[in-house]
Design an enzyme around this catalytic site. Structure first.
Site, short mmCIF file in Angstrom:
data_model
loop_
_atom_site.label_atom_id
_atom_site.label_comp_id
_atom_site.label_asym_id
_atom_site.label_seq_id
_atom_site.Cartn_x
_atom_site.Cartn_y
_atom_site.Cartn_z
N ARG A 10 3.88 -6.89 -17.27
CA ARG A 10 3.41 -8.26 -17.07
C ARG A 10 2.38 -8.56 -18.15
O ARG A 10 1.87 -7.65 -18.81
CB ARG A 10 2.78 -8.40 -15.69
CG ARG A 10 3.78 -8.32 -14.55
CD ARG A 10 3.10 -8.04 -13.21
NE ARG A 10 2.15 -9.08 -12.84
CZ ARG A 10 1.30 -8.95 -11.82
NH1 ARG A 10 1.25 -7.84 -11.12
NH2 ARG A 10 0.48 -9.94 -11.52
N LYS A 80 1.34 -0.29 -6.17
CA LYS A 80 1.34 -0.97 -4.87
C LYS A 80 2.20 -2.23 -4.88
O LYS A 80 2.55 -2.74 -3.81
CB LYS A 80 -0.09 -1.31 -4.44
CG LYS A 80 -0.82 -2.33 -5.28
CD LYS A 80 -2.25 -2.51 -4.79
CE LYS A 80 -3.05 -3.47 -5.65
NZ LYS A 80 -2.57 -4.85 -5.63
N ASP A 81 2.57 -2.74 -6.08
CA ASP A 81 3.42 -3.94 -6.17
C ASP A 81 4.91 -3.60 -6.14
O ASP A 81 5.75 -4.50 -6.05
CB ASP A 81 3.14 -4.69 -7.48
CG ASP A 81 1.75 -5.28 -7.53
OD1 ASP A 81 1.18 -5.55 -6.46
OD2 ASP A 81 1.23 -5.48 -8.65
N SER A 126 -3.99 -11.06 0.35
CA SER A 126 -3.36 -9.89 0.97
C SER A 126 -3.38 -9.98 2.49
O SER A 126 -4.44 -10.15 3.11
CB SER A 126 -4.09 -8.62 0.52
OG SER A 126 -3.86 -7.55 1.38
N ARG A 128 -2.86 -7.50 4.45
CA ARG A 128 -3.56 -6.29 4.89
C ARG A 128 -5.07 -6.50 4.89
O ARG A 128 -5.75 -6.21 5.88
CB ARG A 128 -3.20 -5.11 3.97
CG ARG A 128 -4.00 -3.84 4.23
CD ARG A 128 -3.76 -2.82 3.13
NE ARG A 128 -4.13 -3.32 1.81
CZ ARG A 128 -5.35 -3.30 1.31
NH1 ARG A 128 -6.36 -2.81 2.01
NH2 ARG A 128 -5.60 -3.77 0.09
N ARG A 129 -5.60 -7.02 3.78
CA ARG A 129 -7.04 -7.24 3.69
C ARG A 129 -7.49 -8.28 4.71
O ARG A 129 -8.53 -8.14 5.35
CB ARG A 129 -7.42 -7.69 2.27
CG ARG A 129 -7.29 -6.57 1.24
CD ARG A 129 -7.38 -7.10 -0.17
NE ARG A 129 -7.31 -6.02 -1.16
CZ ARG A 129 -6.88 -6.17 -2.40
NH1 ARG A 129 -6.49 -7.37 -2.82
NH2 ARG A 129 -6.85 -5.14 -3.22
N ARG A 146 -4.83 -16.53 -4.84
CA ARG A 146 -3.74 -16.00 -5.66
C ARG A 146 -4.13 -16.03 -7.13
O ARG A 146 -5.09 -16.65 -7.53
CB ARG A 146 -2.47 -16.86 -5.46
CG ARG A 146 -1.83 -16.72 -4.08
CD ARG A 146 -1.11 -15.41 -3.92
NE ARG A 146 -0.39 -15.06 -5.13
CZ ARG A 146 0.76 -15.64 -5.53
NH1 ARG A 146 1.30 -16.57 -4.78
NH2 ARG A 146 1.34 -15.28 -6.65
N ARG A 152 -8.63 -15.13 -10.18
CA ARG A 152 -9.24 -15.04 -8.85
C ARG A 152 -10.77 -15.03 -8.93
O ARG A 152 -11.44 -15.63 -8.10
CB ARG A 152 -8.72 -13.81 -8.11
CG ARG A 152 -7.32 -14.00 -7.54
CD ARG A 152 -6.83 -12.76 -6.81
NE ARG A 152 -6.35 -11.74 -7.73
CZ ARG A 152 -6.42 -10.44 -7.51
NH1 ARG A 152 -7.01 -9.99 -6.40
NH2 ARG A 152 -5.94 -9.59 -8.38
N CYS A 237 10.11 -6.15 6.36
CA CYS A 237 9.17 -7.21 6.71
C CYS A 237 7.82 -6.96 6.06
O CYS A 237 7.39 -5.82 5.94
CB CYS A 237 9.04 -7.23 8.24
SG CYS A 237 7.53 -7.89 8.90
#
Length: 310
Positions: A10, A80-81, A126, A128-129, A146, A152, A237
């Site tokens: 990226r 993690k992505d 996130s 999760r966060r 985002r 950010r 999911c």
């Protein structure tokens, strides 16, 4: 290789840092390489939360296509992505030595955290966060955030939020970690957070052989356990799942968690095993979560995501 190894990445500052790190390590092995930056869908569409986009591997898909089409030889990702199932014919060749794994809060004064009944708005993209934060701070509001790390940080400055959550590794790598950043040692990180991974097409043996020399075995072992835990729980999911495996001497210590989307429910597992017994360890830990309320919680998460409340 006769031709330079083409490294796909990226084009954000952090992603370029990661690719340049791989390039430097390859150079030390005598492998010549060139960088091929691309912009991912996840970097382009910034006005929707990630979980609403409905694309598996939103930050990796563009590079997957470039690999499959033979436009690049290897791709470098924040691990993690990366989806737990790689496209057909693609293989993981190396996990580089892992950076710090924890999350940090970048804040505008931490006084609001001293009062558990206080109000604050915290930003993160996130699930999760968000879920872990709301489980701990029930009176806070979590807003979506985002963009790449730099974007950010700018949004945090421009808005009246009290703080935003980041992975410490990313900020540290590009030297943007504030001295007063609050380490969230209670927050369980994303599976493979802080790790960089290299993937290639299996048939491209030159690329596989060259990049596999960069593999760091303890980092590979830890992230394999975490991603096994994630894959077993997920069931296709997107869910608030945290996992961290740490290896000390010959012992593996694991902590994993699953939360309700709003943080109202928490399932946690902490186990240890020996390095000799790590096969399917992540899967076994996930199964224990599923057998103790996780199946119902995962179904609730799927139902909420399929039928969002407007």
């Amino acid at each position: 290789m006769n031709k330079p190894l083409r490294i796909g990445t990226r084009d954000s500052e952090l992603a370029m840092w990661q690719a340049e790190t791989v390039q430097a390590q390859l150079a030390r092995l005598g492998v010549d390489s060139v960088l091929h930056p691309v912009k991912s869908t996840g970097d382009i569409i910034l006005d929707k939360p990630l979980y609403e986009l409905g694309i598996t591997g939103i930050f990796t898909k563009t590079l997957d296509i470039a690999l499959i089409n033979g436009e690049i030889d290897i791709a470098v990702h924040s691990m993690k992505d990366v989806p737990t199932a790689l496209p057909k014919g693609m293989v993981q060749t190396a996990v580089l030595e892992r950076e710090v794994t924890n999350d940090v809060l970048i804040h505008k004064g931490d006084h609001f955290l001293l009062d558990e009944n206080g109000k604050a708005t915290i930003a993160t993209g996130s699930l999760r966060r968000k879920a872990q934060w709301l489980h701990r701070y029930k009176n806070h509001t979590v807003t979506d955030l985002r963009g790449n790390v730099n974007t950010r940080l700018i949004k945090l400055i421009e808005n009246d939020w009290q703080g935003a959550i980041f992975a410490q590794a990313g900020l540290k790598r590009i030297k943007l970690l504030p001295k007063d950043a609050m380490e969230l040692d209670w927050m369980v990180p994303a599976p493979a957070q802080g790790a960089m991974v290299i993937v290639a097409m299996q048939e491209n043996q030159e690329a596989v052989n060259a990049s596999s020399q960069l593999n760091h075995l303890p980092s590979e072992q830890a992230t394999t356990i975490e991603r096994e835990f994630l894959r077993t729980l997920e069931g296709g999911c997107t869910a608030p799942i945290g996992a961290l495996a740490t290896i000390k001497d010959q012992t593996v210590y694991f902590k994993g968690c699953l939360h309700a989307l709003d943080g109202s429910k928490e399932l946690v597992i902490e186990k240890e095993t020996t390095l000799a017994q790590i096969a399917n360890f992540g899967k076994r830990c996930a199964q224990e979560i599923l057998d103790n309320g996780g199946k119902e919680l995962m179904q609730n998460i799927k139902d909420e995501q399929n039928n969002p409340v407007n």
